[in-house]
Design a protein around this motif. Sequence first.
Motif, mmCIF file in Angstrom:
data_model
loop_
_atom_site.group_PDB
_atom_site.id
_atom_site.type_symbol
_atom_site.label_atom_id
_atom_site.label_comp_id
_atom_site.label_asym_id
_atom_site.label_seq_id
_atom_site.Cartn_x
_atom_site.Cartn_y
_atom_site.Cartn_z
ATOM 1 N N TRP A 145 0.832 -1.216 0.000
ATOM 2 C CA TRP A 145 0.000 0.000 0.000
ATOM 3 C C TRP A 145 0.859 1.256 0.000
ATOM 4 N N ALA A 146 1.841 1.304 0.895
ATOM 5 C CA ALA A 146 2.572 2.545 1.126
ATOM 6 C C ALA A 146 4.021 2.508 0.658
ATOM 7 N N ASP A 147 4.602 1.308 0.484
ATOM 8 C CA ASP A 147 6.021 1.158 0.183
ATOM 9 C C ASP A 147 6.848 2.103 1.054
ATOM 10 N N PRO A 148 6.734 1.978 2.387
ATOM 11 C CA PRO A 148 7.366 2.952 3.288
ATOM 12 C C PRO A 148 8.884 2.911 3.227
ATOM 13 N N GLN A 149 9.483 4.038 3.486
ATOM 14 C CA GLN A 149 10.939 4.130 3.529
ATOM 15 C C GLN A 149 11.502 3.598 4.837
ATOM 16 N N ILE A 150 10.678 3.565 5.872
ATOM 17 C CA ILE A 150 11.112 3.035 7.158
ATOM 18 C C ILE A 150 11.195 1.520 7.103
ATOM 19 N N ASP A 151 11.982 0.929 8.032
ATOM 20 C CA ASP A 151 12.056 -0.526 8.085
ATOM 21 C C ASP A 151 11.256 -1.039 9.279
ATOM 22 N N ALA A 152 11.288 -2.353 9.477
ATOM 23 C CA ALA A 152 10.424 -2.975 10.478
ATOM 24 C C ALA A 152 10.729 -2.514 11.899
ATOM 25 N N SER A 153 11.922 -2.050 12.148
ATOM 26 C CA SER A 153 12.275 -1.619 13.508
ATOM 27 C C SER A 153 11.482 -0.392 13.948
ATOM 28 N N LYS A 154 10.880 0.309 12.988
ATOM 29 C CA LYS A 154 10.151 1.542 13.302
ATOM 30 C C LYS A 154 8.645 1.336 13.408
ATOM 31 N N VAL A 155 8.173 0.097 13.254
ATOM 32 C CA VAL A 155 6.721 -0.099 13.161
ATOM 33 C C VAL A 155 6.190 -1.085 14.197
ATOM 34 N N GLU A 156 7.023 -1.479 15.162
ATOM 35 C CA GLU A 156 6.641 -2.534 16.095
ATOM 36 C C GLU A 156 5.292 -2.299 16.751
ATOM 37 N N GLY A 157 5.116 -1.125 17.350
ATOM 38 C CA GLY A 157 3.885 -0.857 18.095
ATOM 39 C C GLY A 157 2.653 -0.968 17.229
ATOM 40 N N ARG A 158 2.690 -0.366 16.051
ATOM 41 C CA ARG A 158 1.542 -0.430 15.147
ATOM 42 C C ARG A 158 1.303 -1.854 14.652
ATOM 43 N N PHE A 159 2.391 -2.611 14.424
ATOM 44 C CA PHE A 159 2.236 -3.982 13.948
ATOM 45 C C PHE A 159 1.577 -4.852 15.015
ATOM 46 N N TYR A 160 2.009 -4.700 16.255
ATOM 47 C CA TYR A 160 1.387 -5.471 17.337
ATOM 48 C C TYR A 160 -0.083 -5.082 17.502
ATOM 49 N N ARG A 161 -0.376 -3.801 17.293
ATOM 50 C CA ARG A 161 -1.777 -3.349 17.379
ATOM 51 C C ARG A 161 -2.597 -3.961 16.250
ATOM 52 N N GLN A 162 -2.015 -4.079 15.051
ATOM 53 C CA GLN A 162 -2.738 -4.688 13.946
ATOM 54 C C GLN A 162 -2.991 -6.166 14.232
ATOM 55 N N ARG A 163 -2.033 -6.842 14.831
ATOM 56 C CA ARG A 163 -2.254 -8.246 15.195
ATOM 57 C C ARG A 163 -3.419 -8.357 16.172
ATOM 58 N N ASP A 164 -3.477 -7.470 17.139
ATOM 59 C CA ASP A 164 -4.584 -7.465 18.091
ATOM 60 C C ASP A 164 -5.907 -7.212 17.381
ATOM 61 N N ARG A 165 -5.886 -6.350 16.384
ATOM 62 C CA ARG A 165 -7.094 -6.042 15.607
ATOM 63 C C ARG A 165 -7.569 -7.275 14.845
ATOM 64 N N LEU A 166 -6.638 -8.030 14.300
ATOM 65 C CA LEU A 166 -6.990 -9.259 13.589
ATOM 66 C C LEU A 166 -7.692 -10.246 14.520
ATOM 67 N N ILE A 167 -7.195 -10.371 15.729
ATOM 68 C CA ILE A 167 -7.817 -11.272 16.704
ATOM 69 C C ILE A 167 -9.234 -10.822 16.999
ATOM 70 N N THR A 168 -9.409 -9.527 17.166
ATOM 71 C CA THR A 168 -10.734 -8.985 17.426
ATOM 72 C C THR A 168 -11.709 -9.342 16.306
ATOM 73 N N ARG A 169 -11.200 -9.435 15.086
ATOM 74 C CA ARG A 169 -12.061 -9.703 13.933
ATOM 75 C C ARG A 169 -12.184 -11.189 13.615
ATOM 76 N N GLY A 170 -11.786 -12.042 14.547
ATOM 77 C CA GLY A 170 -12.052 -13.468 14.411
ATOM 78 C C GLY A 170 -10.963 -14.274 13.745
ATOM 79 N N ILE A 171 -9.779 -13.695 13.575
ATOM 80 C CA ILE A 171 -8.648 -14.388 12.946
ATOM 81 C C ILE A 171 -7.698 -14.845 14.047
ATOM 82 N N ASN A 172 -6.981 -15.930 13.797
ATOM 83 C CA ASN A 172 -6.085 -16.511 14.797
ATOM 84 C C ASN A 172 -4.636 -16.426 14.334
#
Length: 602
Positions: free
Chosen positions: A558-585
């Motif tokens: 979507w974004a092809d961000p210039q940042i690498d994975a070390s800069k996105v930890e918090g948002r990534f963990y939040r997205q994982r939590d969001r997936l669980i909320t929506r019925g995914i394991n």
Amino acid sequence: MRAVNSKACSFLAVVTVCVVIVKIAIAVDRESISSLYKFRCFSGKCLRQHQDYLNESEQYFDSLNECRLVCGEYSALWPIPTGEFRLSHETTEILPGNVRFDNAGTPEDRKVKQFLNETQKIFIKNLFRECGRSCNRTSASNVLISTNIQATETSLSWQTNESYELHVSTQGSTVEVAIIANTVFGARHALESLSQLTTAKQYRDGNCLLILTEAHISDSPVFPHRGLLLDTARNFISLKAIRRQLDGMASTKMNVLHWHITDSQSFPLELVSFPQVTFNGAYSERHIYKQKDVRQIFEYARYRGIRVILEFDAPAHAGNGWQWTADAGLGNISVCLNEQPWRKLCIEPPCGQLNPANPNLYNVLQEVYADFASLIPTGEIIHMGGDEVFFGCWNATQEIVDYLASHRRGREQKDFLDLWGEFQRSVLKLWDRSRSNEPLSPTILWSSHLTDPEVIETYLSKDRYIVQTWVEESNELPKQLLKKGYRLIISTKNAWYFDHGFWGVTNYYGWRKVYNNKILKNSLILGGEACIWTEFIDEHSLDSRTWPRLAAVGERLWADPQIDASKVEGRFYRQRDRLITRGINPEAVTPQWCVQNEDECR
């Protein structure tokens, strides 16, 4: 007897009281544990602090998700916006039941209004999932969402404008939301972003959602093709499990489900023209995708901003399902079918390849393509597979060897390439004939010997074929094909093949490796796909093999961000939590301590 009963009753009463006390103690203990830590935002990260050591001069949040909603440049958005944006750090309380929609700014078109109604229902459903039980706090604000759409387009393609603007402001007790988009797909993405600007808030008298009081986002995708390949032929995947993957993809703004629906192991798709194929090819009567099932998946996906591209793999990967043709007087449509030793005849068992020396093959395929065409919506394309043709199989089939000899060909690689190219030209004509009422459209092929830069122009027109490459990131094939003017879809083999790490000498690719895999940016590159091949995956392990790693692919495409994975930890963990909320394991990617202490576990 009375004395005994009295003692028994007294004992039972004591036990009952003890049980109640224990339950209360557990409840109190759980409550104390849930509030044991608070979180504060510092330098864009949420830091955990024990409640006994709070600093009165600092602002603390009751939950990690509440902190992440207001902390950091991108709040809890996944993927990040590509345009200008401004997000407040203040929140107000809302309830899903207090959301109202105003679609007056949309065209008077039945399909547009139906699409919006469906996507708005999905949005509200996701809000309720986020809010959880007892979502009924009485002090919540009202929400009014106004939508303005310019076009009446309701089918998705690589040319579809998926951009949107999202504006959130708060006036008194009302949160006003304005969505501006060219198409319903952009409006859908805006609703997804809006849902990510909320998080659950728990009170003793009922739960609610917190939403940012102000937000302004301008956003559009970098790549028009953001996909997942799902193989449902090696192991049958239920419709329910497929729908779960679509829900996850929608949360990440991915827009293509590449459905690898047939292979040499099984042919689970119901064919009207030749039901014998399904009868002989499905694992059982319960492992069949009926035509109505496939159409339902197309529709389910569309309302989530996802197009479905069916793959009918040929001429290789075509075995079980074709056992009946010789007895029916059609000769061998498939050769090397289930033969042993398999290593001499195919890449993996069971073997099976279509037989281009049999003239009945093309008559049969014409009917099969007509079946596929009846399932695929107007304007949609088909993936023709075309990978891993094993010349050893054709070379071991006397019928094919004789056919080559009758056409003054030998048994060298070029002779088999010519035969393969002849097959590809023929089936493309069959497909065009099945869609004769539509303009000619491109089709997709996997990279293979036929797409080798030295020979591809001999066999494949760059106007009609898109190549999906599945090579390592260091391989020069994509660049070589780009120089020749071919459009590409990229599936980086050593980053986006999610079945790797569980067989042979392959490696597992963690979400950071997945996220950091950048693909070339070129007008001829449509985008990319992660791949779920299911030799060692079924629906019981599908979620955890796919998620949350696919979310990392989603933000990359979507974004092809210039940042690498070390800069996105918090948002990534939040997205994982969001997936669980929506019925995914999704699988766990780190200990909970690391989730609560961002950057401490790198």
